[in-house]
Design a protein around this motif. Structure first.
Motif, PDB file in Angstrom:
ATOM      1  N   LYS A 149       0.765  -1.110   0.038  1.00  0.00           N
ATOM      2  CA  LYS A 149      -0.019  -0.043   0.075  1.00  0.00           C
ATOM      3  C   LYS A 149       0.795   1.201  -0.006  1.00  0.00           C
ATOM      4  O   LYS A 149       1.524   1.632   1.211  1.00  0.00           O
ATOM      5  CB  LYS A 149      -1.000   0.060   1.176  1.00  0.00           C
ATOM      6  CG  LYS A 149      -2.148  -1.240   1.192  1.00  0.00           C
ATOM      7  CD  LYS A 149      -2.866  -1.285   2.136  1.00  0.00           C
ATOM      8  CE  LYS A 149      -3.994  -2.247   2.002  1.00  0.00           C
ATOM      9  NZ  LYS A 149      -5.134  -2.604   3.020  1.00  0.00           N
ATOM     10  N   VAL A 150       0.983   1.741  -1.056  1.00  0.00           N
ATOM     11  CA  VAL A 150       2.101   2.725  -1.633  1.00  0.00           C
ATOM     12  C   VAL A 150       1.013   4.007  -2.138  1.00  0.00           C
ATOM     13  O   VAL A 150       0.476   3.705  -3.073  1.00  0.00           O
ATOM     14  CB  VAL A 150       3.247   2.322  -2.188  1.00  0.00           C
ATOM     15  CG1 VAL A 150       4.204   3.750  -2.600  1.00  0.00           C
ATOM     16  CG2 VAL A 150       3.958   1.319  -1.460  1.00  0.00           C
ATOM     17  N   ILE A 151       1.464   5.362  -2.146  1.00  0.00           N
ATOM     18  CA  ILE A 151       0.916   6.342  -2.531  1.00  0.00           C
ATOM     19  C   ILE A 151       2.142   7.172  -3.157  1.00  0.00           C
ATOM     20  O   ILE A 151       2.889   7.626  -2.427  1.00  0.00           O
ATOM     21  CB  ILE A 151       0.155   7.320  -1.740  1.00  0.00           C
ATOM     22  CG1 ILE A 151      -0.879   6.521  -0.885  1.00  0.00           C
ATOM     23  CG2 ILE A 151      -0.389   8.580  -2.449  1.00  0.00           C
ATOM     24  CD1 ILE A 151      -1.877   7.204  -0.017  1.00  0.00           C
ATOM     25  N   LEU A 152       2.134   7.582  -4.512  1.00  0.00           N
ATOM     26  CA  LEU A 152       3.026   8.139  -5.062  1.00  0.00           C
ATOM     27  C   LEU A 152       2.555   9.665  -5.514  1.00  0.00           C
ATOM     28  O   LEU A 152       1.346   9.878  -5.688  1.00  0.00           O
ATOM     29  CB  LEU A 152       3.349   7.744  -6.537  1.00  0.00           C
ATOM     30  CG  LEU A 152       4.151   8.585  -7.490  1.00  0.00           C
ATOM     31  CD1 LEU A 152       5.458   8.794  -6.860  1.00  0.00           C
ATOM     32  CD2 LEU A 152       4.136   8.264  -8.877  1.00  0.00           C
ATOM     33  N   LEU A 153       3.465  10.543  -4.681  1.00  0.00           N
ATOM     34  CA  LEU A 153       3.086  11.867  -4.869  1.00  0.00           C
ATOM     35  C   LEU A 153       4.036  12.661  -5.900  1.00  0.00           C
ATOM     36  O   LEU A 153       5.216  12.708  -5.370  1.00  0.00           O
ATOM     37  CB  LEU A 153       3.040  12.779  -3.698  1.00  0.00           C
ATOM     38  CG  LEU A 153       2.110  12.322  -2.603  1.00  0.00           C
ATOM     39  CD1 LEU A 153       2.401  13.281  -1.184  1.00  0.00           C
ATOM     40  CD2 LEU A 153       0.769  12.484  -2.889  1.00  0.00           C
ATOM     41  N   LEU A 186      -0.745  -0.450 -13.427  1.00  0.00           N
ATOM     42  CA  LEU A 186       0.374  -0.100 -12.486  1.00  0.00           C
ATOM     43  C   LEU A 186      -0.300   0.746 -11.280  1.00  0.00           C
ATOM     44  O   LEU A 186       0.347   0.175 -10.120  1.00  0.00           O
ATOM     45  CB  LEU A 186       1.186   1.139 -13.314  1.00  0.00           C
ATOM     46  CG  LEU A 186       2.322   1.819 -12.543  1.00  0.00           C
ATOM     47  CD1 LEU A 186       3.304   0.562 -12.002  1.00  0.00           C
ATOM     48  CD2 LEU A 186       3.186   2.515 -13.401  1.00  0.00           C
ATOM     49  N   PHE A 187      -1.278   1.384 -11.395  1.00  0.00           N
ATOM     50  CA  PHE A 187      -1.918   2.226 -10.408  1.00  0.00           C
ATOM     51  C   PHE A 187      -3.265   1.692 -10.205  1.00  0.00           C
ATOM     52  O   PHE A 187      -4.113   1.716 -11.120  1.00  0.00           O
ATOM     53  CB  PHE A 187      -1.953   3.465 -10.545  1.00  0.00           C
ATOM     54  CG  PHE A 187      -0.450   4.087 -10.417  1.00  0.00           C
ATOM     55  CD1 PHE A 187       0.340   4.036  -9.392  1.00  0.00           C
ATOM     56  CD2 PHE A 187       0.210   4.605 -11.679  1.00  0.00           C
ATOM     57  CE1 PHE A 187       1.704   4.645  -9.273  1.00  0.00           C
ATOM     58  CE2 PHE A 187       1.518   5.062 -11.923  1.00  0.00           C
ATOM     59  CZ  PHE A 187       2.341   5.074 -10.645  1.00  0.00           C
ATOM     60  N   ASN A 188      -3.671   1.215  -8.805  1.00  0.00           N
ATOM     61  CA  ASN A 188      -5.315   1.041  -8.732  1.00  0.00           C
ATOM     62  C   ASN A 188      -5.948   2.248  -8.807  1.00  0.00           C
ATOM     63  O   ASN A 188      -7.078   2.368  -9.113  1.00  0.00           O
ATOM     64  CB  ASN A 188      -5.243   0.434  -7.127  1.00  0.00           C
ATOM     65  CG  ASN A 188      -4.447  -0.865  -6.852  1.00  0.00           C
ATOM     66  OD1 ASN A 188      -3.402  -0.894  -6.546  1.00  0.00           O
ATOM     67  ND2 ASN A 188      -5.252  -1.901  -7.152  1.00  0.00           N
ATOM     68  N   TYR A 189      -5.453   3.421  -8.366  1.00  0.00           N
ATOM     69  CA  TYR A 189      -6.071   4.719  -8.530  1.00  0.00           C
ATOM     70  C   TYR A 189      -5.118   5.831  -8.845  1.00  0.00           C
ATOM     71  O   TYR A 189      -3.969   5.744  -8.225  1.00  0.00           O
ATOM     72  CB  TYR A 189      -6.771   5.164  -7.041  1.00  0.00           C
ATOM     73  CG  TYR A 189      -7.509   6.623  -7.270  1.00  0.00           C
ATOM     74  CD1 TYR A 189      -8.251   6.656  -7.633  1.00  0.00           C
ATOM     75  CD2 TYR A 189      -6.628   7.515  -6.224  1.00  0.00           C
ATOM     76  CE1 TYR A 189      -8.939   8.219  -7.824  1.00  0.00           C
ATOM     77  CE2 TYR A 189      -7.242   8.909  -6.294  1.00  0.00           C
ATOM     78  CZ  TYR A 189      -8.274   9.131  -6.818  1.00  0.00           C
ATOM     79  OH  TYR A 189      -8.679  10.370  -7.177  1.00  0.00           O
ATOM     80  N   VAL A 217      -1.909   0.665  -4.711  1.00  0.00           N
ATOM     81  CA  VAL A 217      -0.978   1.577  -5.189  1.00  0.00           C
ATOM     82  C   VAL A 217      -1.578   2.713  -5.876  1.00  0.00           C
ATOM     83  O   VAL A 217      -2.257   2.632  -6.876  1.00  0.00           O
ATOM     84  CB  VAL A 217      -0.014   1.112  -6.189  1.00  0.00           C
ATOM     85  CG1 VAL A 217       1.198   2.032  -6.360  1.00  0.00           C
ATOM     86  CG2 VAL A 217       0.850  -0.210  -5.245  1.00  0.00           C
ATOM     87  N   ALA A 218      -1.482   3.969  -5.641  1.00  0.00           N
ATOM     88  CA  ALA A 218      -2.036   5.333  -5.914  1.00  0.00           C
ATOM     89  C   ALA A 218      -0.930   6.151  -6.434  1.00  0.00           C
ATOM     90  O   ALA A 218       0.017   6.295  -5.987  1.00  0.00           O
ATOM     91  CB  ALA A 218      -3.077   5.761  -4.897  1.00  0.00           C
ATOM     92  N   HIS A 219      -1.557   7.051  -7.434  1.00  0.00           N
ATOM     93  CA  HIS A 219      -0.682   8.228  -7.845  1.00  0.00           C
ATOM     94  C   HIS A 219      -1.629   9.380  -7.894  1.00  0.00           C
ATOM     95  O   HIS A 219      -2.412   9.710  -8.427  1.00  0.00           O
ATOM     96  CB  HIS A 219      -0.213   7.842  -9.101  1.00  0.00           C
ATOM     97  CG  HIS A 219       0.567   8.939  -9.662  1.00  0.00           C
ATOM     98  ND1 HIS A 219       0.973   9.010 -11.274  1.00  0.00           N
ATOM     99  CD2 HIS A 219       1.119   9.734  -9.291  1.00  0.00           C
ATOM    100  CE1 HIS A 219       1.699  10.086 -11.535  1.00  0.00           C
ATOM    101  NE2 HIS A 219       1.822  10.434 -10.219  1.00  0.00           N
ATOM    102  N   LEU A 220      -0.888  10.387  -7.036  1.00  0.00           N
ATOM    103  CA  LEU A 220      -1.348  11.848  -7.280  1.00  0.00           C
ATOM    104  C   LEU A 220      -0.246  12.511  -7.758  1.00  0.00           C
ATOM    105  O   LEU A 220       0.755  12.951  -7.479  1.00  0.00           O
ATOM    106  CB  LEU A 220      -1.740  12.425  -5.772  1.00  0.00           C
ATOM    107  CG  LEU A 220      -2.678  11.558  -4.833  1.00  0.00           C
ATOM    108  CD1 LEU A 220      -3.061  12.548  -3.744  1.00  0.00           C
ATOM    109  CD2 LEU A 220      -4.010  11.250  -5.711  1.00  0.00           C
ATOM    110  N   SER A 221      -0.577  13.223  -8.920  1.00  0.00           N
ATOM    111  CA  SER A 221       0.336  14.058  -9.842  1.00  0.00           C
ATOM    112  C   SER A 221      -0.344  15.441  -9.405  1.00  0.00           C
ATOM    113  O   SER A 221      -1.409  15.720  -9.971  1.00  0.00           O
ATOM    114  CB  SER A 221       0.028  13.898 -11.144  1.00  0.00           C
ATOM    115  OG  SER A 221       1.129  14.454 -11.842  1.00  0.00           O
ATOM    116  N   ILE A 222       0.641  16.537  -8.960  1.00  0.00           N
ATOM    117  CA  ILE A 222       0.211  17.744  -8.454  1.00  0.00           C
ATOM    118  C   ILE A 222       0.872  18.720  -9.517  1.00  0.00           C
ATOM    119  O   ILE A 222       2.120  18.793  -8.977  1.00  0.00           O
ATOM    120  CB  ILE A 222       0.360  17.968  -7.078  1.00  0.00           C
ATOM    121  CG1 ILE A 222      -0.397  16.801  -6.311  1.00  0.00           C
ATOM    122  CG2 ILE A 222      -0.277  19.131  -6.709  1.00  0.00           C
ATOM    123  CD1 ILE A 222       0.649  15.989  -5.571  1.00  0.00           C
ATOM    124  N   PRO A 223       0.342  19.560 -10.424  1.00  0.00           N
ATOM    125  CA  PRO A 223       1.065  20.523 -11.016  1.00  0.00           C
ATOM    126  C   PRO A 223       1.868  21.458  -9.917  1.00  0.00           C
ATOM    127  O   PRO A 223       1.452  21.705  -8.915  1.00  0.00           O
ATOM    128  CB  PRO A 223       0.175  21.402 -11.662  1.00  0.00           C
ATOM    129  CG  PRO A 223      -0.948  20.303 -11.829  1.00  0.00           C
ATOM    130  CD  PRO A 223      -0.961  19.502 -10.447  1.00  0.00           C
TER     131      PRO A 223
END
Length: 634
Positions: A149-153, A186-189, A217-223
């Motif tokens: 359980k990992v979140i990419l920022l 790759l990413f669940n969300y 595994v999630a990915h939030l991409s923030i400008p």
């Protein structure tokens, strides 16, 4: 006397300006005037001194995301900094989350994965734009495959600059959107945060995903510009989210008990059952069932238990096949394993006559590895399933197995001698004594021959002490992951690795910076030995798998860690004891005999089922008739 403060917000241009007054009194403030002008405007006959407090920074999107991560239970964030994600980096660094700055994004992702498994709490990976994000993808691919359980920022290019060749531009002009910025394999969300108004919805989706059993595994991409944009404080308040476990019906439980009572059965334990060790032990001892495990499942059922018949698959034990051939069960209860190639080699001899009762939280798992085998598929949390099953004493009593003898995993103990270089079997014997038996350290094994030696020879009696990757098998996962595991448990974690992987990706410098008590044991044979031995066994010549011998003890000392080089078997025990006593990072560089064949055992049988046959029981040289064979199958 306590003081109460009331906040009044005015504007200087577009910048907020806050004035605080004690005791709940509110003072209006005219901004941008001299004190004399203020007195005249207020009709004051004399100047009244006004104490101005420093302006308070506004809450930003980055601050809200850091608060979100805290509320989701994240304790650690691993990453590499960069200008495009300065806002996120700064907010994480000023939050309650422990931030560890790594040397490479893949290493950070591997560390985050192993930190999750060591702590049970979700972790964060943070990266800058462009190569920062793409460098992390291999580690995140491994996290998804391992069930972490990992979140990419990550940072991405702000919308006004997209398509204009911004530095490290990260947009649909430079990277594919599907699968990286959207959910997929790759990413669940995954989503891009373009507005603070998205945050409550994002929090809910993350919370629901993290609350479910299994990986997420999630990915939030923030400008970059969005990170520092001010928001209303209410957007940083996130309500709790509750989820119930997926459990099977009472009818399913009864049917399972009936199937198991029809004849002798075995239990096949996988990594997905690691939280149900107590229930598995109860079920096995109540029924007398034989127990085997996948390579990742080592220790969930004690490997010294008389009902344990061995590890299956990669680096496994021949005792499993002895059991299946001499005392085949009617059915096998499969708990939390996909039965994929590293676990089973899809060997038909592992299919019992009555097929499988297969329990997994993922409904897509049962029946895939052995599509022709009869399979009673059950979607359930394994611990909850076993607790319900154990309540049916009447049915389980009739399922009891009568067995006069069960084969045990073979032992290949070797006494240390004056041998130089070191035999891997002797090294593993010392690791068993000093690290496995005399400490509570987590042990991670790197892919390659390190994996085979460790899986085959080490014995664990507790769950969650042995970590390997059988799916993705990325070089560097254990080498970097050991830093994450040691960091979150504030104690020892040991990585057993090869020299090739150690040269590819290590985080010794990171461990030195934070004085993390990680231990690396390097099997140094100056080659990619799984490839070298594999090519030889396949009879293929001319390919070069040799590498120049490196002095990893010297490299470690050059980075500020301790380093010990071992050339003789008689020096192993004292070196390992010194490593376990060290308070900081340490590397044990062991010059091993490269000609000792890593244990293949069940691998050869798996290959034989695909068309390659060994020339004899004693030799491991193979005449290959199957054209698509990988080294782990040799």
């Amino acid at each position: 006397m306590s003081q109460n403060y009331t906040q009044i917000t005015s504007q200087i241009g577009t910048q907020p300006y806050d004035v605080y007054q004690p005791n709940g009194c509110v003072q209006s403030e005219t901004v941008g005037c001299t004190q004399d002008s203020k007195d005249k405007l207020n009709g004051n006959s004399k100047t009244t001194p006004v104490v101005q407090q420093p302006a308070q920074p506004s809450l930003t999107v980055a601050d809200a995301i850091a608060k979100m991560m805290e509320d989701l239970g994240v304790c650690c964030a691993f990453g590499v900094n960069g200008g495009a994600m300065a806002g996120i980096w700064g907010s994480l660094s000023n939050s309650l989350i422990r931030v560890l700055n790594f040397r490479h994004e893949a290493g950070a992702a591997f560390a985050a994965t192993e930190a999750y498994f060591a702590s049970g709490r979700p972790t964060v990976v943070f990266t800058t734009a462009g190569p920062g994000m793409t460098n992390a993808l291999t580690g995140l691919f491994a996290a998804r495959g391992e069930g972490a359980k990992v979140i990419l920022l990550s940072a991405c290019t702000s919308s006004p600059q997209r398509g204009r060749w911004a530095i490290q531009e990260t947009s649909t002009d430079t990277l594919p959107t599907g699968g990286i910025f959207t959910p997929g394999v790759l990413f669940n969300y995954a989503t891009t945060v373009e507005s603070a108004a998205q945050l409550p919805q994002i929090f809910r989706k993350l919370a629901l995903g993290l609350a479910q059993p299994g990986g997420f595994v999630a990915h939030l991409s923030i400008p970059t510009a969005v990170q520092t944009s001010a928001i209303d404080e209410t957007l940083a308040s996130f309500p709790g989210v509750h989820c119930s476990l997926v459990t099977s019906t009472q009818e399913t439980i009864i049917r399972t008990a009936q199937l198991l009572s029809e004849g002798p059965f075995a239990i096949w334990v996988g990594f997905g059952a690691r939280d149900a060790a107590e229930e598995i032990l109860q079920l096995a001892e109540r029924t007398g069932a034989a127990v085997m495990c996948s390579p990742r499942g080592k220790g969930i059922f004690p490997e010294d238990h008389p009902q344990f018949v061995g590890v299956t698959g990669l680096g496994g034990h021949g005792s499993v096949m002895t059991y299946m051939q001499q005392q085949p069960p009617l059915r096998t209860l499969v708990l939390g394993t996909r039965l994929g190639e590293p676990t089973s080699f899809w060997n038909p001899l592992l299919v019992p006559p009555g097929g499988f009762v297969h329990v997994d939280i993922d409904p897509t798992v049962p029946g895939v590895a052995y599509p022709k085998a009869e399979t009673f598929a059950i979607q359930s949390d394994i611990k909850a399933f076993l607790q319900a099953l154990l309540q049916h004493d009447d049915l389980l009593a009739s399922a009891s197995v009568t067995s006069l003898w069960l084969p045990c995993p073979e032992r290949e103990e070797m006494a240390p001698g004056s041998e130089s270089p070191v035999r891997p079997e002797v090294l593993m014997g010392a690791i068993q004594k000093v690290i496995v038996e005399d400490s509570d350290a987590i042990v991670l094994a790197e892919c390659g021959n390190s994996f085979l030696w460790s899986t085959h020879l080490l014995r664990f009696t507790q769950a969650n002490r042995y970590r390997i990757s059988t799916g993705v098998g990325a070089m560097g996962q254990a080498i970097a992951g050991v830093v994450g595991a040691a960091a979150v448990r504030h104690g020892k974690a040991v990585a057993i690795v090869g020299d090739g992987a150690m040269l590819m990706n290590n985080e010794i410098s990171t461990a030195v910076k934070y004085q993390i008590p990680a231990v690396w044991i390097v099997l140094n044979d100056a080659r990619y030995n799984m490839s070298h031995q594999g090519m030889s066994m396949l009879g293929l010549k001319g390919a070069d798998a040799l590498i120049p011998e490196a002095d990893f003890a010297m490299i470690a000392r050059g980075m500020g860690a301790e380093g010990i080089r071992i050339n003789k078997e008689t020096d192993i025990l004292s070196a390992l004891e010194q490593a376990m006593a060290a308070t900081g990072p340490i590397v044990i560089d062991v010059i091993i005999n490269p000609d000792r064949r890593a244990p293949s055992k069940g691998r050869n049988q798996g290959l034989a089922s695909q068309g390659a046959k060994p020339t004899s029981a004693e030799k491991t040289e193979l005449h290959v008739s199957f054209p698509q064979v990988s080294f782990p199958n040799v």
